[in-house]
Design a protein around this motif. Structure first.
Motif, PDB file in Angstrom:
ATOM      1  N   ARG A   1     -51.819  64.558  16.133  1.00 25.48           N
ATOM      2  CA  ARG A   1     -50.960  64.462  14.950  1.00 25.48           C
ATOM      3  C   ARG A   1     -49.956  63.112  14.694  1.00 25.48           C
ATOM      4  O   ARG A   1     -50.010  62.717  13.611  1.00 25.48           O
ATOM      5  N   THR A   2     -49.431  62.336  15.893  1.00 27.02           N
ATOM      6  CA  THR A   2     -48.896  61.309  15.660  1.00 27.02           C
ATOM      7  C   THR A   2     -49.564  60.007  16.048  1.00 27.02           C
ATOM      8  O   THR A   2     -49.225  59.057  15.486  1.00 27.02           O
ATOM      9  N   GLY A   3     -50.769  59.819  16.458  1.00 24.14           N
ATOM     10  CA  GLY A   3     -51.608  58.835  16.790  1.00 24.14           C
ATOM     11  C   GLY A   3     -50.803  58.084  18.059  1.00 24.14           C
ATOM     12  O   GLY A   3     -51.379  56.830  18.359  1.00 24.14           O
ATOM     13  N   LEU A   4     -50.037  58.716  18.622  1.00 28.85           N
ATOM     14  CA  LEU A   4     -49.578  57.910  19.928  1.00 28.85           C
ATOM     15  C   LEU A   4     -50.521  57.966  20.958  1.00 28.85           C
ATOM     16  O   LEU A   4     -51.485  59.021  21.259  1.00 28.85           O
ATOM     17  N   GLY A   5     -50.367  57.181  21.932  1.00 27.23           N
ATOM     18  CA  GLY A   5     -51.191  57.106  23.123  1.00 27.23           C
ATOM     19  C   GLY A   5     -50.621  58.321  24.269  1.00 27.23           C
ATOM     20  O   GLY A   5     -49.462  58.697  24.039  1.00 27.23           O
ATOM     21  N   ARG A   6     -51.315  58.603  25.192  1.00 24.83           N
ATOM     22  CA  ARG A   6     -51.046  59.600  26.219  1.00 24.83           C
ATOM     23  C   ARG A   6     -49.502  59.317  26.823  1.00 24.83           C
ATOM     24  O   ARG A   6     -48.827  60.278  27.185  1.00 24.83           O
ATOM     25  N   ASN A   7     -49.832  58.081  27.613  1.00 22.21           N
ATOM     26  CA  ASN A   7     -48.431  57.774  28.246  1.00 22.21           C
ATOM     27  C   ASN A   7     -47.282  57.849  27.344  1.00 22.21           C
ATOM     28  O   ASN A   7     -46.315  58.186  28.048  1.00 22.21           O
ATOM     29  N   ARG A   8     -47.269  57.368  26.057  1.00 27.10           N
ATOM     30  CA  ARG A   8     -46.049  57.168  25.237  1.00 27.10           C
ATOM     31  C   ARG A   8     -45.666  58.616  25.031  1.00 27.10           C
ATOM     32  O   ARG A   8     -44.284  58.844  24.978  1.00 27.10           O
ATOM     33  N   VAL A   9     -46.622  59.501  25.022  1.00 26.86           N
ATOM     34  CA  VAL A   9     -46.071  61.126  24.738  1.00 26.86           C
ATOM     35  C   VAL A   9     -45.445  61.681  25.499  1.00 26.86           C
ATOM     36  O   VAL A   9     -44.482  62.261  25.577  1.00 26.86           O
ATOM     37  N   TYR A  10     -46.110  61.458  26.782  1.00 31.82           N
ATOM     38  CA  TYR A  10     -45.454  61.952  28.046  1.00 31.82           C
ATOM     39  C   TYR A  10     -43.905  61.137  28.372  1.00 31.82           C
ATOM     40  O   TYR A  10     -43.003  62.034  28.693  1.00 31.82           O
ATOM     41  N   GLU A  11     -43.840  60.016  28.060  1.00 29.33           N
ATOM     42  CA  GLU A  11     -42.630  59.372  28.053  1.00 29.33           C
ATOM     43  C   GLU A  11     -41.575  59.917  27.057  1.00 29.33           C
ATOM     44  O   GLU A  11     -40.680  60.297  27.366  1.00 29.33           O
ATOM     45  N   LEU A  12     -41.908  60.433  25.918  1.00 27.68           N
ATOM     46  CA  LEU A  12     -41.086  61.054  25.007  1.00 27.68           C
ATOM     47  C   LEU A  12     -40.741  62.246  25.287  1.00 27.68           C
ATOM     48  O   LEU A  12     -39.828  62.869  24.954  1.00 27.68           O
ATOM     49  N   LEU A  13     -41.517  62.913  25.902  1.00 26.09           N
ATOM     50  CA  LEU A  13     -41.507  64.508  26.250  1.00 26.09           C
ATOM     51  C   LEU A  13     -40.655  64.631  27.683  1.00 26.09           C
ATOM     52  O   LEU A  13     -40.509  65.843  28.181  1.00 26.09           O
ATOM     53  N   ARG A  14     -40.185  63.462  28.292  1.00 26.89           N
ATOM     54  CA  ARG A  14     -39.603  63.564  29.525  1.00 26.89           C
ATOM     55  C   ARG A  14     -38.389  64.647  29.532  1.00 26.89           C
ATOM     56  O   ARG A  14     -37.470  64.442  28.621  1.00 26.89           O
ATOM     57  N   GLY A  15     -38.562  65.567  30.403  1.00 26.79           N
ATOM     58  CA  GLY A  15     -37.485  66.937  30.331  1.00 26.79           C
ATOM     59  C   GLY A  15     -37.637  67.891  29.590  1.00 26.79           C
ATOM     60  O   GLY A  15     -36.835  68.933  29.737  1.00 26.79           O
ATOM     61  N   VAL A  16     -38.757  67.614  28.620  1.00 30.09           N
ATOM     62  CA  VAL A  16     -39.123  69.056  27.770  1.00 30.09           C
ATOM     63  C   VAL A  16     -40.041  69.577  28.390  1.00 30.09           C
ATOM     64  O   VAL A  16     -41.112  69.517  28.861  1.00 30.09           O
ATOM     65  N   PRO A  17     -39.773  70.909  28.754  1.00 32.40           N
ATOM     66  CA  PRO A  17     -40.974  71.899  29.322  1.00 32.40           C
ATOM     67  C   PRO A  17     -41.901  72.092  28.461  1.00 32.40           C
ATOM     68  O   PRO A  17     -41.918  72.240  27.344  1.00 32.40           O
ATOM     69  N   PRO A  18     -43.180  72.222  29.109  1.00 37.38           N
ATOM     70  CA  PRO A  18     -44.157  72.415  28.235  1.00 37.38           C
ATOM     71  C   PRO A  18     -44.302  74.113  27.713  1.00 37.38           C
ATOM     72  O   PRO A  18     -43.949  74.889  28.473  1.00 37.38           O
ATOM     73  N   PRO A  19     -45.009  74.201  26.514  1.00 41.04           N
ATOM     74  CA  PRO A  19     -45.019  75.753  26.330  1.00 41.04           C
ATOM     75  C   PRO A  19     -45.636  76.790  27.236  1.00 41.04           C
ATOM     76  O   PRO A  19     -46.670  76.150  27.912  1.00 41.04           O
ATOM     77  N   GLU A  20     -45.428  77.867  27.345  1.00 41.20           N
ATOM     78  CA  GLU A  20     -45.901  78.851  28.010  1.00 41.20           C
ATOM     79  C   GLU A  20     -47.453  78.628  27.997  1.00 41.20           C
ATOM     80  O   GLU A  20     -48.185  79.018  29.123  1.00 41.20           O
ATOM     81  N   TRP A  21     -47.959  78.705  26.779  1.00 41.87           N
ATOM     82  CA  TRP A  21     -49.624  78.875  26.923  1.00 41.87           C
ATOM     83  C   TRP A  21     -50.156  77.914  27.544  1.00 41.87           C
ATOM     84  O   TRP A  21     -51.299  77.873  27.605  1.00 41.87           O
TER      85      TRP A  21
END
Length: 287
Positions: free
Chosen positions: A26-46
């Motif tokens: 959706r955003t065109g960001l790299g994998r490491n960048r996405v993980y960095e921005l999501l730090r502290g955000v739990p993944p959805p249950e599914w």
């Protein structure tokens, strides 16, 4: 722009419950960048998929609790033995479990023996009948029968001359006292008494060397004075041998002195037997 990107990535994660791969698309960001921005955000249950190995590991622990060895667990679950060991090494087997397994094995053997007892009895009875009928068919042996038997036995088990070694000497080696006894009867029919032959025992050094000589002499009624020095074979500890124990007496070597003519006679009989096997008519009176 950076804050806006971070908020958008987090919104996609929290509100739309997208996976990292979906957010990247959706955003065109790299994998490491996405993980960095999501730090502290739990993944959805599914997206929380159980690891396939977790269930297998749990099964390994359960099997260990039943008393199975590491090798048995690896075979049962289809995993490497090293993997099974890592999973259950903190659960050593106890003596009680080993005793229980021994009891189960003994019980299983008793049950198996009971199921097959009737079959074994029927088999043994049929074997005894076949033996008796075959033994009755032998009857008395003529001198001709004995000569043919002896020649065939020798050609199977005796030493033979080669194109590069013209050694026409009758030497017979075997460990079966019955076969040796039959060959001795053949030699007697050919004019060689037991007191004219020489004997030698070939046996491993780990056995009763002197006792073997006495045993062969008594078993076949042979003169002890005709026995030559025993051929003692060096024992190799790395070799798995079955011929051990009290029933092991080595091999007996029977050597017939001045036996060149006898060897030729054996050759002649074997040659005629081979002609018969090939479908030729037997020779009569040398014709």
């Amino acid at each position: 722009m950076g804050d806006a990107t971070e908020s958008e990535v987090r919104r996609l994660r929290v509100e739309e419950e997208l996976s990292v791969a979906q957010i990247r698309a959706r955003t065109g960001l790299g994998r490491n960048r996405v993980y960095e921005l999501l730090r502290g955000v739990p993944p959805p249950e599914w997206t929380r998929r159980p690891r396939a190995k977790d269930e297998v590991r749990a099964a390994a622990l359960a099997l260990r609790g039943e008393g199975l060895s590491v090798g048995a667990i690896a075979d049962r679950l289809g995993v490497a033995k090293s993997t099974a060991y890592l999973w259950v090494r903190h659960l050593p087997l106890d003596a009680t479990g080993e005793a229980e397994r021994a009891r189960r094995r003994a019980h299983s053997k008793r049950m198996t023996d009971a199921r097959w007892a009737a079959h074994r009895e029927a088999r043994d009875a049929a074997r005894a009948i076949a033996h008796d009928e075959a033994a009755a068919s032998v009857g008395s042996l003529t001198e001709r029968d004995l000569l043919l038997l002896g020649a065939a036995i020798y050609w199977c088990e005796g030493t033979k001359a080669k194109p590069w070694r013209r050694d026409y000497r009758v030497t017979f080696v075997n460990s079966d006292p019955g076969l040796l006894g039959l060959f001795l009867r053949f030699l007697e029919a050919c004019g060689f008494g037991r007191d004219t032959l020489t004997y030698r025992v070939a046996i491993h050094e780990s056995a009763d060397v002197e006792g073997a000589v006495r045993w062969w002499a008594e078993e076949l009624d042979l003169p002890v004075g005709r026995f030559l020095r025993t051929n003692v074979k060096r024992h190799n500890p790395t070799t798995l041998r079955r011929n051990t124990g009290e029933g092991y007496h080595g091999c007996l070597v029977i050597d017939v002195p001045r036996s060149r003519e006898l060897y030729w006679r054996i050759e002649g009989m074997i040659s005629e037997l081979f002609r018969f096997a090939a479908g030729a008519e037997p020779q009569i009176d040398g014709r």
